[in-house]
Scaffold this motif. Structure first.
Motif, PDB file in Angstrom:
ATOM      1  N   GLU A  86      -9.159   1.206  -5.550  1.00 30.53           N
ATOM      2  CA  GLU A  86      -8.595   0.222  -6.391  1.00 30.53           C
ATOM      3  C   GLU A  86      -8.658  -1.376  -5.677  1.00 30.53           C
ATOM      4  O   GLU A  86      -8.931  -2.128  -6.296  1.00 30.53           O
ATOM      5  CB  GLU A  86      -7.121   0.497  -7.024  1.00 30.53           C
ATOM      6  CG  GLU A  86      -6.433  -0.589  -7.960  1.00 30.53           C
ATOM      7  CD  GLU A  86      -4.979   0.037  -8.443  1.00 30.53           C
ATOM      8  OE1 GLU A  86      -4.421  -1.013  -8.961  1.00 30.53           O
ATOM      9  OE2 GLU A  86      -4.924   1.035  -8.348  1.00 30.53           O
ATOM     10  N   VAL A  87      -8.316  -0.953  -4.335  1.00 29.74           N
ATOM     11  CA  VAL A  87      -8.433  -2.202  -3.519  1.00 29.74           C
ATOM     12  C   VAL A  87      -9.724  -2.734  -3.513  1.00 29.74           C
ATOM     13  O   VAL A  87      -9.796  -3.972  -3.612  1.00 29.74           O
ATOM     14  CB  VAL A  87      -7.741  -1.686  -2.244  1.00 29.74           C
ATOM     15  CG1 VAL A  87      -8.390  -3.160  -0.957  1.00 29.74           C
ATOM     16  CG2 VAL A  87      -6.329  -1.789  -1.854  1.00 29.74           C
ATOM     17  N   PHE A  88     -10.728  -2.022  -3.367  1.00 33.32           N
ATOM     18  CA  PHE A  88     -12.144  -2.503  -3.463  1.00 33.32           C
ATOM     19  C   PHE A  88     -12.591  -3.068  -4.724  1.00 33.32           C
ATOM     20  O   PHE A  88     -12.990  -4.104  -4.747  1.00 33.32           O
ATOM     21  CB  PHE A  88     -13.318  -1.354  -3.216  1.00 33.32           C
ATOM     22  CG  PHE A  88     -13.590  -1.225  -1.574  1.00 33.32           C
ATOM     23  CD1 PHE A  88     -14.494  -2.146  -0.834  1.00 33.32           C
ATOM     24  CD2 PHE A  88     -12.746  -0.405  -0.841  1.00 33.32           C
ATOM     25  CE1 PHE A  88     -14.744  -2.030   0.434  1.00 33.32           C
ATOM     26  CE2 PHE A  88     -12.899  -0.389   0.668  1.00 33.32           C
ATOM     27  CZ  PHE A  88     -13.908  -1.241   1.239  1.00 33.32           C
ATOM     28  N   ASP A  89     -11.876  -2.618  -5.850  1.00 32.08           N
ATOM     29  CA  ASP A  89     -12.366  -2.952  -6.897  1.00 32.08           C
ATOM     30  C   ASP A  89     -11.804  -4.267  -7.403  1.00 32.08           C
ATOM     31  O   ASP A  89     -12.244  -5.241  -7.970  1.00 32.08           O
ATOM     32  CB  ASP A  89     -11.841  -1.939  -8.474  1.00 32.08           C
ATOM     33  CG  ASP A  89     -12.003  -2.265  -9.682  1.00 32.08           C
ATOM     34  OD1 ASP A  89     -13.564  -2.682 -10.012  1.00 32.08           O
ATOM     35  OD2 ASP A  89     -11.134  -2.411 -10.479  1.00 32.08           O
ATOM     36  N   LEU A  90     -10.197  -4.349  -7.033  1.00 31.12           N
ATOM     37  CA  LEU A  90      -9.582  -5.857  -7.130  1.00 31.12           C
ATOM     38  C   LEU A  90     -10.385  -6.934  -6.314  1.00 31.12           C
ATOM     39  O   LEU A  90     -10.669  -8.004  -6.856  1.00 31.12           O
ATOM     40  CB  LEU A  90      -8.168  -5.596  -6.695  1.00 31.12           C
ATOM     41  CG  LEU A  90      -7.355  -4.757  -7.588  1.00 31.12           C
ATOM     42  CD1 LEU A  90      -6.097  -4.270  -6.859  1.00 31.12           C
ATOM     43  CD2 LEU A  90      -7.389  -5.397  -9.116  1.00 31.12           C
ATOM     44  N   ILE A 100      -3.695  -8.823  -3.653  1.00 30.60           N
ATOM     45  CA  ILE A 100      -3.967  -7.121  -3.555  1.00 30.60           C
ATOM     46  C   ILE A 100      -2.899  -6.482  -2.893  1.00 30.60           C
ATOM     47  O   ILE A 100      -2.232  -5.720  -3.354  1.00 30.60           O
ATOM     48  CB  ILE A 100      -5.341  -7.055  -2.871  1.00 30.60           C
ATOM     49  CG1 ILE A 100      -6.451  -7.608  -3.641  1.00 30.60           C
ATOM     50  CG2 ILE A 100      -5.442  -5.497  -2.777  1.00 30.60           C
ATOM     51  CD1 ILE A 100      -7.987  -7.455  -2.923  1.00 30.60           C
ATOM     52  N   MET A 101      -2.327  -7.154  -1.750  1.00 32.72           N
ATOM     53  CA  MET A 101      -1.344  -6.468  -1.102  1.00 32.72           C
ATOM     54  C   MET A 101      -0.140  -6.377  -2.103  1.00 32.72           C
ATOM     55  O   MET A 101       0.667  -5.416  -2.091  1.00 32.72           O
ATOM     56  CB  MET A 101      -1.153  -7.210   0.195  1.00 32.72           C
ATOM     57  CG  MET A 101       0.220  -6.672   1.007  1.00 32.72           C
ATOM     58  SD  MET A 101       0.797  -7.732   2.175  1.00 32.72           S
ATOM     59  CE  MET A 101       1.670  -9.038   1.192  1.00 32.72           C
ATOM     60  N   VAL A 102       0.262  -7.506  -2.344  1.00 30.24           N
ATOM     61  CA  VAL A 102       1.422  -7.768  -3.552  1.00 30.24           C
ATOM     62  C   VAL A 102       1.155  -6.601  -4.606  1.00 30.24           C
ATOM     63  O   VAL A 102       2.347  -5.668  -5.035  1.00 30.24           O
ATOM     64  CB  VAL A 102       1.616  -9.072  -3.904  1.00 30.24           C
ATOM     65  CG1 VAL A 102       2.711  -9.057  -4.932  1.00 30.24           C
ATOM     66  CG2 VAL A 102       2.036  -9.984  -2.554  1.00 30.24           C
ATOM     67  N   HIS A 103       0.282  -6.636  -5.192  1.00 32.00           N
ATOM     68  CA  HIS A 103      -0.232  -5.645  -6.410  1.00 32.00           C
ATOM     69  C   HIS A 103       0.006  -4.318  -6.060  1.00 32.00           C
ATOM     70  O   HIS A 103       0.711  -3.581  -6.761  1.00 32.00           O
ATOM     71  CB  HIS A 103      -1.609  -6.009  -6.755  1.00 32.00           C
ATOM     72  CG  HIS A 103      -2.127  -5.045  -7.795  1.00 32.00           C
ATOM     73  ND1 HIS A 103      -1.626  -5.218  -9.111  1.00 32.00           N
ATOM     74  CD2 HIS A 103      -2.965  -3.837  -7.836  1.00 32.00           C
ATOM     75  CE1 HIS A 103      -2.362  -4.088  -9.698  1.00 32.00           C
ATOM     76  NE2 HIS A 103      -2.882  -3.394  -8.986  1.00 32.00           N
ATOM     77  N   MET A 104      -0.612  -3.997  -4.963  1.00 31.45           N
ATOM     78  CA  MET A 104      -0.315  -2.526  -4.343  1.00 31.45           C
ATOM     79  C   MET A 104       1.104  -2.010  -4.010  1.00 31.45           C
ATOM     80  O   MET A 104       1.489  -1.192  -4.466  1.00 31.45           O
ATOM     81  CB  MET A 104      -1.387  -2.417  -3.358  1.00 31.45           C
ATOM     82  CG  MET A 104      -2.916  -2.529  -3.424  1.00 31.45           C
ATOM     83  SD  MET A 104      -3.495  -1.411  -4.904  1.00 31.45           S
ATOM     84  CE  MET A 104      -3.684   0.076  -3.833  1.00 31.45           C
ATOM     85  N   ASN A 105       1.751  -3.231  -3.273  1.00 27.03           N
ATOM     86  CA  ASN A 105       3.129  -2.624  -3.147  1.00 27.03           C
ATOM     87  C   ASN A 105       4.109  -2.494  -4.302  1.00 27.03           C
ATOM     88  O   ASN A 105       4.747  -1.919  -4.497  1.00 27.03           O
ATOM     89  CB  ASN A 105       3.651  -3.733  -1.947  1.00 27.03           C
ATOM     90  CG  ASN A 105       3.079  -3.191  -0.746  1.00 27.03           C
ATOM     91  OD1 ASN A 105       2.712  -2.126  -0.393  1.00 27.03           O
ATOM     92  ND2 ASN A 105       2.891  -4.383   0.220  1.00 27.03           N
ATOM     93  N   ASN A 106       3.723  -3.504  -5.392  1.00 29.37           N
ATOM     94  CA  ASN A 106       4.572  -3.725  -6.417  1.00 29.37           C
ATOM     95  C   ASN A 106       4.450  -2.418  -7.504  1.00 29.37           C
ATOM     96  O   ASN A 106       5.127  -1.922  -7.990  1.00 29.37           O
ATOM     97  CB  ASN A 106       4.129  -4.896  -7.220  1.00 29.37           C
ATOM     98  CG  ASN A 106       4.961  -6.056  -6.621  1.00 29.37           C
ATOM     99  OD1 ASN A 106       5.800  -6.122  -5.817  1.00 29.37           O
ATOM    100  ND2 ASN A 106       4.510  -7.181  -7.204  1.00 29.37           N
TER     101      ASN A 106
END
Length: 173
Positions: A86-90, A100-106
């Motif tokens: 998901e990180v790579f895709d984003l 990306i960091m905020v998205h993953m943590n949220n």
């Protein structure tokens, strides 16, 4: 200088005598030699493991993988591997690293090391381990572990990282 001497009852060393001082010096030289030999063997072992495609070990296991000590290889951790994808895709869809960091943590995602951090994502995006390769001292070897992302996705990420590095360098001028 302070009139202190070392006397060993077990080895019969007495640094108050010339012979005792010489023996301690000789033992120190051999201890240093053995330390150097151990270091060389460890370095050779790490290089050998890399050439075999095995993870060289150490305290840090890449996010997305677990380490199988019996096989000496990385095994995908499906929960973390899904997050890595998901990180790579984003990122290849041009989302900024901070976002990306905020998205993953949220979303409540966590790795074995805790919450997502910018530096974790930044480092992950350029690590060839995620395409099934082992890098050791600048050399790249085919790993025995399963890749988490495709070479195509990895190359797209490298292109974007390079573009952003140029863009950031131009802003500083």
């Amino acid at each position: 200088a302070n009139g202190v001497a070392f006397v060993s009852r077990a080895e019969s060393f007495d640094t108050a005598s010339a012979f005792g001082k010489a023996m301690v010096g000789i033992l120190a030289v051999f201890a240093e030699l053995e330390r150097s030999r151990i270091k060389e063997r460890m370095m050779d072992g790490q290089e050998g493991r890399a050439k075999e495609g095995k993870y060289r070990g150490g305290g840090f296991i890449p996010t997305g993988y677990d380490y199988d000590a019996n096989l000496g290889i990385l095994i995908p951790n499906e929960y973390e591997a899904m997050q890595v994808r998901e990180v790579f895709d984003l990122f290849i869809n041009r989302m900024p690293i901070f976002t990306i960091m905020v998205h993953m943590n949220n979303k409540g995602y966590r790795t074995k090391y805790g919450e997502w951090k910018e530096q974790t994502i930044r480092g992950m995006l350029s690590r060839r381990i995620y395409i099934g390769e082992i890098v050791h001292k600048g050399n790249v070897y085919e790993g025995q572990h399963e890749p988490i992302i495709s070479l195509e996705v990895f190359n797209k990420a490298q292109k974007i990282l390079a573009e952003r590095e140029i863009s950031n360098a131009n802003r500083k001028i």
